[in-house]
Design a protein around this motif. Sequence first.
Motif, PDB file in Angstrom:
ATOM      1  N   VAL A 118       3.953 -10.164   7.990  1.00  0.00           N
ATOM      2  CA  VAL A 118       4.567  -9.567   6.808  1.00  0.00           C
ATOM      3  C   VAL A 118       4.200 -10.373   5.571  1.00  0.00           C
ATOM      4  N   ALA A 119       4.237  -9.695   4.432  1.00  0.00           N
ATOM      5  CA  ALA A 119       4.070 -10.347   3.131  1.00  0.00           C
ATOM      6  C   ALA A 119       5.245  -9.915   2.279  1.00  0.00           C
ATOM      7  N   ILE A 120       5.811 -10.832   1.520  1.00  0.00           N
ATOM      8  CA  ILE A 120       6.956 -10.504   0.690  1.00  0.00           C
ATOM      9  C   ILE A 120       6.632 -10.780  -0.770  1.00  0.00           C
ATOM     10  N   SER A 121       7.270 -10.023  -1.654  1.00  0.00           N
ATOM     11  CA  SER A 121       7.108 -10.253  -3.090  1.00  0.00           C
ATOM     12  C   SER A 121       8.443 -10.052  -3.774  1.00  0.00           C
ATOM     13  N   ALA A 122       8.551 -10.586  -4.970  1.00  0.00           N
ATOM     14  CA  ALA A 122       9.828 -10.614  -5.695  1.00  0.00           C
ATOM     15  C   ALA A 122      10.025  -9.427  -6.605  1.00  0.00           C
ATOM     16  N   ARG A 123       9.054  -8.574  -6.734  1.00  0.00           N
ATOM     17  CA  ARG A 123       9.271  -7.433  -7.630  1.00  0.00           C
ATOM     18  C   ARG A 123       8.616  -6.192  -7.052  1.00  0.00           C
ATOM     19  N   GLU A 124       9.155  -5.061  -7.402  1.00  0.00           N
ATOM     20  CA  GLU A 124       8.635  -3.769  -6.961  1.00  0.00           C
ATOM     21  C   GLU A 124       7.850  -3.146  -8.081  1.00  0.00           C
ATOM     22  N   ASN A 125       6.881  -2.337  -7.694  1.00  0.00           N
ATOM     23  CA  ASN A 125       6.097  -1.605  -8.706  1.00  0.00           C
ATOM     24  C   ASN A 125       6.749  -0.308  -9.052  1.00  0.00           C
TER      25      ASN A 125
ATOM     26  N   PRO B  70       0.161  -0.861   7.003  1.00  0.00           N
ATOM     27  CA  PRO B  70      -0.010   0.002   5.839  1.00  0.00           C
ATOM     28  C   PRO B  70       1.305   0.330   5.122  1.00  0.00           C
ATOM     29  N   PHE B  71       2.392  -0.330   5.502  1.00  0.00           N
ATOM     30  CA  PHE B  71       3.722   0.008   5.004  1.00  0.00           C
ATOM     31  C   PHE B  71       4.255  -1.010   4.003  1.00  0.00           C
ATOM     32  N   ARG B  72       5.122  -0.508   3.110  1.00  0.00           N
ATOM     33  CA  ARG B  72       5.848  -1.352   2.158  1.00  0.00           C
ATOM     34  C   ARG B  72       7.302  -0.918   2.172  1.00  0.00           C
ATOM     35  N   LEU B  73       8.180  -1.876   2.357  1.00  0.00           N
ATOM     36  CA  LEU B  73       9.613  -1.603   2.292  1.00  0.00           C
ATOM     37  C   LEU B  73      10.102  -2.055   0.926  1.00  0.00           C
TER      38      LEU B  73
ATOM     39  N   VAL C 183       8.680  -5.867   1.003  1.00  0.00           N
ATOM     40  CA  VAL C 183       8.108  -6.463   2.201  1.00  0.00           C
ATOM     41  C   VAL C 183       6.997  -5.543   2.666  1.00  0.00           C
ATOM     42  N   SER C 184       5.808  -6.108   2.858  1.00  0.00           N
ATOM     43  CA  SER C 184       4.650  -5.327   3.302  1.00  0.00           C
ATOM     44  C   SER C 184       4.256  -5.747   4.705  1.00  0.00           C
TER      45      SER C 184
END
Length: 153
Positions: free
Chosen positions: A146-153, A53-56, A49-50
């Motif tokens: 917020v922006a969400i994505s299904a995978r982490e880098n 400037p943060f990403r969880l 979740v972004s």
Amino acid sequence: MRSTAAFGRLEQFDLEPQLNVVRIIQHPAAARPLFAKRTEATGSTPTEVSFGPFRLLRTQFLLLEGDKPVPLGSRALEILIALLERHGELVSKQDLMARVWPNVFVEPANLTVHMSALRRALRDGRDGNRFIINIPGRGYCFVASVAISAREN
């Protein structure tokens, strides 16, 4: 379950008019957890979740600013996750305390201390950043986009 009448009274609070709390806080019956929205839409589980400037990175239980870890205790991070799961919705102090300290009695001051640490780490209220608002005596609401994505880098 909250009553509609109680929610109607909540909408009367507008402590920070520039945020338009009435528009931001969703009706509880219509609100779905942030993480559930992505799962239902794509069938995958969101793990990142972004906001600002943060990403969880939820599966790693890690908050990053850019690529650098943000020093944040586990209780404050759990509060952040709880607020993000109900993004745009008022989360009562009781709900947060039950989530962060399950089956343990703690004073409300404990929540205040960890919320303060979270806000300090996010620089909430400084440099134009506004992530969390407080409705005195009621609870907290995560208000940033917020922006969400299904995978982490």
